[in-house]
Design a protein around this motif. Sequence first.
Motif, mmCIF file in Angstrom:
data_model
loop_
_atom_site.group_PDB
_atom_site.id
_atom_site.type_symbol
_atom_site.label_atom_id
_atom_site.label_comp_id
_atom_site.label_asym_id
_atom_site.label_seq_id
_atom_site.Cartn_x
_atom_site.Cartn_y
_atom_site.Cartn_z
ATOM 1 N N THR A 7 43.295 -0.679 31.889
ATOM 2 C CA THR A 7 42.196 0.180 31.923
ATOM 3 C C THR A 7 41.500 -0.163 33.158
ATOM 4 N N ARG A 86 39.050 2.808 33.428
ATOM 5 C CA ARG A 86 37.782 2.575 33.313
ATOM 6 C C ARG A 86 36.998 2.391 34.476
ATOM 7 N N LEU A 113 34.378 7.213 38.145
ATOM 8 C CA LEU A 113 34.573 5.606 37.332
ATOM 9 C C LEU A 113 33.917 4.939 38.492
#
Length: 293
Positions: A7, A86, A113
């Motif tokens: 992520t 993320r 992000l």
Amino acid sequence: MSRPTPTVRVVTDSTACLPDGAADDGGPVVVPLRVLAGERSWREGVDIAPPEVAARIGAGERLTTSQPPGEDFAAVFRELASDGARAVVAVHLSGGMSGTADAAARAGQRAMLPVRVVDSRTVAMALGFAALEAARCAAEGHDAAHVAARAQQVAAASETVFLVESLDHLRRGGRLSGPAAVLGGALGVRPILAVRDGGIELVQRVRTRRAATDRLIDLAVRRAARCDAPGVAVHHLGAPERAAEVAERLQERTGTTPVVTPVSAVLGAHAGPGALAVVVADLGNHGHDEPPL
């Protein structure tokens, strides 16, 4: 079987000189710099490769280079976000040599992000090792702060020394000061250069190519002896036989198998044909021991 995509994703640039396959399975995403000749522009590693750069310089063509446009970074950040990332840690070549890290930071401010930018203060596989170690930490599930800290740690614990056939390319590109170029370019002298403090310094002058190569290896061996877990790389532009010989000698003396890759097209445009470089990075001493999220 490939691992799940982390992520936190790591982005670097093409001057990292990563070996083939390094970007697979969640490895660093590479944004290419540009090689320029007049009105023509090529993305290194996509439209132009190091052998063509060597051939063009050898034919007398004047090449310059440019950082990636901001949209290239923006497109990569968008794609990573759509793939489930993320956060991004962007690890780039020295800000003293290029505006690439600044371009990544500006694009990151508008990204969907969070983007952390690490100015590695170095280049080539010193940057590459930092990006690879950062990607390894990301794959283990660590957060962006940890991943960025690991990249910075490895980059700071690296040393890059290199030889060039002529200092003219570095001087014209503004990567080496005029006085240093004059000192290093004295008749019959082979200069040994190093990446230090984000820039290029003249380290030593040696009389012959063989003596300069021997000294390059000695410097790398001494550095490796001070590392907990040395990572070693050898780069070249148009000198694969010399690079293979240096890699073999380094393996014999350090017990570490070097990564051998051509110097990136952009770096080759500044170093010139015949360039030979050795990178040593300490991949041990991982000082961030908190468990992953």
